[in-house]
Design a protein around this motif. Structure first.
Motif, PDB file in Angstrom:
ATOM      1  N   LEU A   1    -104.403  46.818 -42.320  1.00  0.00           N
ATOM      2  CA  LEU A   1    -105.194  46.853 -43.144  1.00  0.00           C
ATOM      3  C   LEU A   1    -106.177  48.520 -44.063  1.00  0.00           C
ATOM      4  CD1 LEU A   1    -107.814  44.245 -41.683  1.00  0.00           C
ATOM      5  CD2 LEU A   1    -106.076  43.842 -43.174  1.00  0.00           C
ATOM      6  N   PHE A   2    -106.287  48.380 -45.114  1.00  0.00           N
ATOM      7  CA  PHE A   2    -106.971  48.767 -45.710  1.00  0.00           C
ATOM      8  C   PHE A   2    -108.174  49.885 -45.342  1.00  0.00           C
ATOM      9  CE2 PHE A   2    -109.598  51.170 -49.622  1.00  0.00           C
ATOM     10  CZ  PHE A   2    -108.720  51.595 -49.726  1.00  0.00           C
ATOM     11  N   LEU A   3    -108.822  48.989 -45.076  1.00  0.00           N
ATOM     12  CA  LEU A   3    -109.760  49.952 -44.049  1.00  0.00           C
ATOM     13  C   LEU A   3    -109.294  50.742 -43.327  1.00  0.00           C
ATOM     14  CD1 LEU A   3    -112.608  50.455 -44.500  1.00  0.00           C
ATOM     15  CD2 LEU A   3    -113.313  48.676 -43.015  1.00  0.00           C
ATOM     16  N   GLU A   4    -108.848  50.545 -41.982  1.00  0.00           N
ATOM     17  CA  GLU A   4    -108.312  50.563 -41.252  1.00  0.00           C
ATOM     18  C   GLU A   4    -107.305  52.293 -41.327  1.00  0.00           C
ATOM     19  OE1 GLU A   4    -107.483  47.117 -37.657  1.00  0.00           O
ATOM     20  OE2 GLU A   4    -105.845  47.329 -39.260  1.00  0.00           O
ATOM     21  N   GLN A   5    -106.910  51.724 -42.078  1.00  0.00           N
ATOM     22  CA  GLN A   5    -106.181  53.210 -42.576  1.00  0.00           C
ATOM     23  C   GLN A   5    -106.670  53.986 -43.348  1.00  0.00           C
ATOM     24  OE1 GLN A   5    -102.019  53.495 -42.178  1.00  0.00           O
ATOM     25  NE2 GLN A   5    -102.129  55.560 -42.688  1.00  0.00           N
ATOM     26  N   ALA A   6    -107.952  54.001 -43.524  1.00  0.00           N
ATOM     27  CA  ALA A   6    -108.581  54.636 -44.254  1.00  0.00           C
ATOM     28  C   ALA A   6    -109.186  55.593 -43.685  1.00  0.00           C
ATOM     29  CB  ALA A   6    -109.486  54.159 -45.552  1.00  0.00           C
ATOM     30  N   ASP A   7    -109.792  55.216 -42.526  1.00  0.00           N
ATOM     31  CA  ASP A   7    -110.526  55.343 -41.358  1.00  0.00           C
ATOM     32  C   ASP A   7    -109.894  55.857 -40.741  1.00  0.00           C
ATOM     33  OD1 ASP A   7    -113.358  53.957 -41.489  1.00  0.00           O
ATOM     34  OD2 ASP A   7    -112.752  52.802 -40.467  1.00  0.00           O
ATOM     35  N   LEU A   8    -108.366  55.532 -40.095  1.00  0.00           N
ATOM     36  CA  LEU A   8    -107.785  56.357 -39.337  1.00  0.00           C
ATOM     37  C   LEU A   8    -107.509  57.754 -40.687  1.00  0.00           C
ATOM     38  CD1 LEU A   8    -105.792  56.792 -37.331  1.00  0.00           C
ATOM     39  CD2 LEU A   8    -104.069  55.675 -38.419  1.00  0.00           C
ATOM     40  N   GLN A   9    -107.465  57.806 -41.389  1.00  0.00           N
ATOM     41  CA  GLN A   9    -107.546  59.280 -42.291  1.00  0.00           C
ATOM     42  C   GLN A   9    -108.214  59.847 -42.211  1.00  0.00           C
ATOM     43  OE1 GLN A   9    -103.901  59.872 -43.113  1.00  0.00           O
ATOM     44  NE2 GLN A   9    -103.196  58.112 -42.313  1.00  0.00           N
ATOM     45  N   ILE A  10    -109.404  59.506 -42.577  1.00  0.00           N
ATOM     46  CA  ILE A  10    -110.272  60.824 -42.380  1.00  0.00           C
ATOM     47  C   ILE A  10    -110.180  61.021 -41.061  1.00  0.00           C
ATOM     48  CG2 ILE A  10    -112.975  60.486 -42.314  1.00  0.00           C
ATOM     49  CD1 ILE A  10    -113.344  58.437 -44.381  1.00  0.00           C
ATOM     50  N   HIS A  11    -110.181  60.528 -40.020  1.00  0.00           N
ATOM     51  CA  HIS A  11    -110.183  61.000 -38.237  1.00  0.00           C
ATOM     52  C   HIS A  11    -109.411  62.113 -38.388  1.00  0.00           C
ATOM     53  CE1 HIS A  11    -111.053  61.001 -34.101  1.00  0.00           C
ATOM     54  NE2 HIS A  11    -109.575  60.805 -33.820  1.00  0.00           N
ATOM     55  N   LEU A  12    -108.149  61.511 -39.119  1.00  0.00           N
ATOM     56  CA  LEU A  12    -106.745  62.230 -37.835  1.00  0.00           C
ATOM     57  C   LEU A  12    -107.459  63.978 -39.011  1.00  0.00           C
ATOM     58  CD1 LEU A  12    -103.886  59.913 -38.380  1.00  0.00           C
ATOM     59  CD2 LEU A  12    -104.459  61.424 -36.506  1.00  0.00           C
ATOM     60  N   LEU A  13    -107.953  63.899 -40.278  1.00  0.00           N
ATOM     61  CA  LEU A  13    -107.555  65.051 -41.438  1.00  0.00           C
ATOM     62  C   LEU A  13    -108.783  66.296 -40.062  1.00  0.00           C
ATOM     63  CD1 LEU A  13    -109.376  63.423 -44.986  1.00  0.00           C
ATOM     64  CD2 LEU A  13    -107.104  65.275 -44.261  1.00  0.00           C
ATOM     65  N   ALA A  14    -109.773  65.417 -39.343  1.00  0.00           N
ATOM     66  CA  ALA A  14    -110.701  65.968 -38.668  1.00  0.00           C
ATOM     67  C   ALA A  14    -110.467  66.473 -37.325  1.00  0.00           C
ATOM     68  CB  ALA A  14    -112.159  65.243 -38.525  1.00  0.00           C
ATOM     69  N   CYS A  15    -109.720  65.915 -36.697  1.00  0.00           N
ATOM     70  CA  CYS A  15    -109.180  65.408 -35.076  1.00  0.00           C
ATOM     71  C   CYS A  15    -107.312  65.726 -34.850  1.00  0.00           C
ATOM     72  CB  CYS A  15    -108.807  64.177 -34.591  1.00  0.00           C
ATOM     73  SG  CYS A  15    -108.661  63.856 -33.024  1.00  0.00           S
ATOM     74  N   ARG A  16    -107.254  67.178 -34.571  1.00  0.00           N
ATOM     75  CA  ARG A  16    -105.505  67.711 -34.590  1.00  0.00           C
ATOM     76  C   ARG A  16    -105.121  67.101 -32.743  1.00  0.00           C
ATOM     77  NH1 ARG A  16    -104.782  73.857 -32.755  1.00  0.00           N
ATOM     78  NH2 ARG A  16    -105.354  73.186 -30.686  1.00  0.00           N
ATOM     79  N   SER A  17    -105.718  65.790 -31.613  1.00  0.00           N
ATOM     80  CA  SER A  17    -105.146  66.298 -31.148  1.00  0.00           C
ATOM     81  C   SER A  17    -104.881  64.686 -30.423  1.00  0.00           C
ATOM     82  CB  SER A  17    -105.912  66.041 -29.959  1.00  0.00           C
ATOM     83  OG  SER A  17    -106.997  67.106 -29.190  1.00  0.00           O
ATOM     84  N   CYS A  18    -105.316  63.752 -32.093  1.00  0.00           N
ATOM     85  CA  CYS A  18    -104.483  62.555 -32.830  1.00  0.00           C
ATOM     86  C   CYS A  18    -103.930  62.511 -33.463  1.00  0.00           C
ATOM     87  CB  CYS A  18    -106.438  62.204 -32.916  1.00  0.00           C
ATOM     88  SG  CYS A  18    -107.195  60.849 -31.756  1.00  0.00           S
ATOM     89  N   ARG A  19    -103.598  63.513 -34.341  1.00  0.00           N
ATOM     90  CA  ARG A  19    -102.402  63.983 -35.275  1.00  0.00           C
ATOM     91  C   ARG A  19    -101.326  63.899 -34.430  1.00  0.00           C
ATOM     92  NH1 ARG A  19    -106.126  67.307 -38.090  1.00  0.00           N
ATOM     93  NH2 ARG A  19    -105.590  68.855 -37.106  1.00  0.00           N
ATOM     94  N   ARG A  20    -101.221  64.583 -33.335  1.00  0.00           N
ATOM     95  CA  ARG A  20    -100.947  65.350 -32.233  1.00  0.00           C
ATOM     96  C   ARG A  20    -100.284  63.714 -31.706  1.00  0.00           C
ATOM     97  NH1 ARG A  20    -102.603  69.272 -28.327  1.00  0.00           N
ATOM     98  NH2 ARG A  20    -102.463  70.632 -30.045  1.00  0.00           N
ATOM     99  N   TYR A  21    -100.838  63.422 -31.573  1.00  0.00           N
ATOM    100  CA  TYR A  21    -100.783  61.958 -30.818  1.00  0.00           C
ATOM    101  C   TYR A  21     -99.588  60.889 -31.920  1.00  0.00           C
ATOM    102  CZ  TYR A  21    -101.183  57.337 -28.637  1.00  0.00           C
ATOM    103  OH  TYR A  21    -100.779  55.650 -28.409  1.00  0.00           O
ATOM    104  N   GLY A  22    -100.498  60.796 -32.969  1.00  0.00           N
ATOM    105  CA  GLY A  22     -99.320  60.055 -33.599  1.00  0.00           C
ATOM    106  C   GLY A  22     -97.987  61.212 -34.103  1.00  0.00           C
ATOM    107  N   LYS A  23     -97.496  61.794 -34.036  1.00  0.00           N
ATOM    108  CA  LYS A  23     -95.829  62.427 -34.001  1.00  0.00           C
ATOM    109  C   LYS A  23     -95.330  61.954 -33.082  1.00  0.00           C
ATOM    110  CE  LYS A  23     -97.625  66.410 -37.226  1.00  0.00           C
ATOM    111  NZ  LYS A  23     -97.599  67.702 -37.089  1.00  0.00           N
ATOM    112  N   GLN A  24     -96.421  62.154 -31.891  1.00  0.00           N
ATOM    113  CA  GLN A  24     -95.385  61.661 -30.440  1.00  0.00           C
ATOM    114  C   GLN A  24     -94.701  60.345 -30.521  1.00  0.00           C
ATOM    115  OE1 GLN A  24     -98.383  63.289 -27.617  1.00  0.00           O
ATOM    116  NE2 GLN A  24     -98.069  65.406 -27.835  1.00  0.00           N
TER     117      GLN A  24
END
Length: 61
Positions: A20-43
């Motif tokens: 959903l739009f809000l889920e995607q927006a919240d996720l993108q904000i989190h990923l901007l700040a969290c390197r570990s979650c960005r890495r998890y997303g790539k994996q």
């Protein structure tokens, strides 16, 4: 802001369904700040792609 647990859940879910739009927006904000979650997303994306390739390879036998 999402917790890492919520973010990783959404990262996994977005492989199976559009977020959903809000889920995607919240996720993108989190990923901007969290390197570990960005890495998890790539994996998790890489594992999903490899699984699809293996399925296609296995069906070709």
């Amino acid at each position: 802001m999402l917790t890492c647990r919520q973010a990783t859940q959404l990262l996994s879910e977005r492989l199976d369904r559009p977020l959903l739009f809000l889920e995607q927006a919240d996720l993108q904000i989190h990923l901007l700040a969290c390197r570990s979650c960005r890495r998890y997303g790539k994996q998790v994306k890489t594992l999903s792609q490899l699984a699809k390739e293996f399925k296609n390879f296995d069906e070709g036998k």
